[in-house]
Design an enzyme around this catalytic site. Structure first.
Site, PDB file in Angstrom:
ATOM      1  N   HIS A 153       0.848  -1.204   0.000  1.00  0.00           N
ATOM      2  CA  HIS A 153       0.000   0.000   0.000  1.00  0.00           C
ATOM      3  C   HIS A 153       0.886   1.257   0.000  1.00  0.00           C
ATOM      4  CE1 HIS A 153      -3.082   2.778   1.171  1.00  0.00           C
ATOM      5  NE2 HIS A 153      -3.941   1.872   1.566  1.00  0.00           N
ATOM      6  N   GLU A 257      -0.813   0.822  -5.412  1.00  0.00           N
ATOM      7  CA  GLU A 257      -0.600  -0.347  -4.570  1.00  0.00           C
ATOM      8  C   GLU A 257      -0.657  -1.625  -5.398  1.00  0.00           C
ATOM      9  OE1 GLU A 257      -3.727  -0.118  -1.575  1.00  0.00           O
ATOM     10  OE2 GLU A 257      -3.902   2.021  -1.939  1.00  0.00           O
TER      11      GLU A 257
HETATM   12  C1  BG6 Z   1      -6.934   1.696   0.142  1.00  0.00           C
HETATM   13  C2  BG6 Z   1      -8.375   1.322  -0.034  1.00  0.00           C
HETATM   14  O1  BG6 Z   1      -6.129   0.641  -0.302  1.00  0.00           O
HETATM   15  O2  BG6 Z   1      -6.674   1.913   1.530  1.00  0.00           O
HETATM   16  C3  BG6 Z   1      -9.252   2.411   0.536  1.00  0.00           C
HETATM   17  O3  BG6 Z   1      -8.621   1.090  -1.405  1.00  0.00           O
HETATM   18  C4  BG6 Z   1      -8.899   2.695   1.980  1.00  0.00           C
HETATM   19  O4  BG6 Z   1     -10.623   2.030   0.437  1.00  0.00           O
HETATM   20  C5  BG6 Z   1      -7.408   2.989   2.069  1.00  0.00           C
HETATM   21  O5  BG6 Z   1      -9.653   3.791   2.453  1.00  0.00           O
HETATM   22  C6  BG6 Z   1      -6.902   3.250   3.487  1.00  0.00           C
HETATM   23  O6  BG6 Z   1      -7.191   2.188   4.323  1.00  0.00           O
HETATM   24  P1  BG6 Z   1      -6.858   2.269   5.844  1.00  0.00           P
HETATM   25  O7  BG6 Z   1      -7.402   0.998   6.468  1.00  0.00           O
HETATM   26  O8  BG6 Z   1      -5.357   2.340   5.963  1.00  0.00           O
HETATM   27  O9  BG6 Z   1      -7.511   3.503   6.367  1.00  0.00           O
END
Ligand code: BG6
Length: 285
Positions: A153, A257
């Site tokens: 991510h 990601e």
């Molecule tokens: C992304 C998702 O990968 O991560 C989103 O596609 C999400 O929907 C984002 O809001 C952040 O996720 P988190 O759990 O780190 O707040």
């Protein structure tokens, strides 16, 4: 470089340095890379000023490792538990580190499958461009088949969201997470003038890049093993809703990601290993 304790938060981390002077910081918590800087000290990855460094909370920025689940694509909590779990250090050099999570199967009652997840980070250089490589390998150490989705991510630091375009996705099908997963087709570059949360399916392993007209820089994203790529910017309302993200910070970041998401889940037989990687190349103006 040995493991050091970050005095600002009490957490253990490694500081990697390339021969050319680029730096990356990797926390044992989540095998989480929180920064990558070029030799001039310029931040190439975004980490929120409001990030909370308090395990088991995941850190907002850098590269959370989402495993054994991406997002809500499975029975677990958002993005799985690897990003909330401390890894062990297996090996390190000045410019690389390998960390492992040996899950025994009792980490989450919804995922009673033992596995080993190895994450390797390596700094390098291509000509004048610093590179960042991250390899993950998941080995099913149990006696039953396990299935997973996953993502690296990655939060990129950019000059301003209005200055960036993501190319290399023209014609690629995506599911739009903001439209209930509706299938769409990308036309041209991805630009950002509202919230974007998409899973691009069967994305070519090379050719995706971020061009930043504010700085003149380009990030190339090369991947392997991950079929999909998520593109995300939370925009205004979601930025305001996240406690660990500044109200204006959506202007300085975007996420690309590499993922096993819409093309997954993948199934791993006992003893089997899956691996995936990304290499980021930063070409300054
Ligand atoms: C992304 C998702 O990968 O991560 C989103 O596609 C999400 O929907 C984002 O809001 C952040 O996720 P988190 O759990 O780190 O707040």
């Amino acid at each position: 470089m040995p493991v050091v304790v970050d005095e600002s938060n009490g957490m253990e981390k490694l500081v990697l340095k390339s021969e050319q002077g680029a730096i990356a910081e990797v926390y044992l918590h989540g095998a989480h890379v929180v920064s990558w800087q070029d030799a001039t000290g310029k931040d190439l990855m975004f980490t929120s000023k409001q990030a909370i460094f308090k395990p088991p909370k995941a850190i907002r920025g850098g590269v959370p490792v989402c495993f054994p689940q991406f997002g809500q694509l499975g029975p677990l909590g958002q993005h799985g538990f690897a990003r909330n779990t401390k890894f062990d250090l297996l090996q390190e050099t000045a410019d690389s580190a390998t960390l492992v999570l040996k899950a025994v199967g009792d980490e989450d009652e919804k995922y009673p499958y033992p596995f080993e997840l190895t994450v390797r980070v390596q700094l390098g250089q291509q000509g004048h461009a610093p590179t960042f490589t991250q390899e993950v390998a998941a080995n099913n150490t149990g006696s039953e088949e396990m299935s997973f989705t996953a993502a690296l991510h990655t939060y990129f630091k950019i000059s301003a969201i209005g200055n960036v375009a993501v190319s290399g996705l023209d014609g690629v099908t995506y599911t739009d997470s903001l439209q209930g997963g509706q299938r769409m087709q990308q036309s041209g570059d991805v630009i950002f003038d509202q919230e974007v949360d998409r899973i691009y399916l069967a994305v070519p392993d090379s050719g995706v890049q971020i061009s930043d007209s504010g700085s003149g820089a380009v990030f190339e994203v090369h991947k392997a093993g991950f079929p999909d790529a998520v593109v995300w910017n939370p925009w205004v309302a979601k930025a305001q809703a996240m406690a660990d993200f500044g109200d204006e910070e959506h202007k300085e970041m975007l996420c690309i990601e590499p993922a096993v998401a819409g093309s997954g889940p993948y199934k791993l037989a006992p003893g089997e290993t899956w691996s995936g990687s990304q290499t980021l190349v930063y070409k300054a103006a």
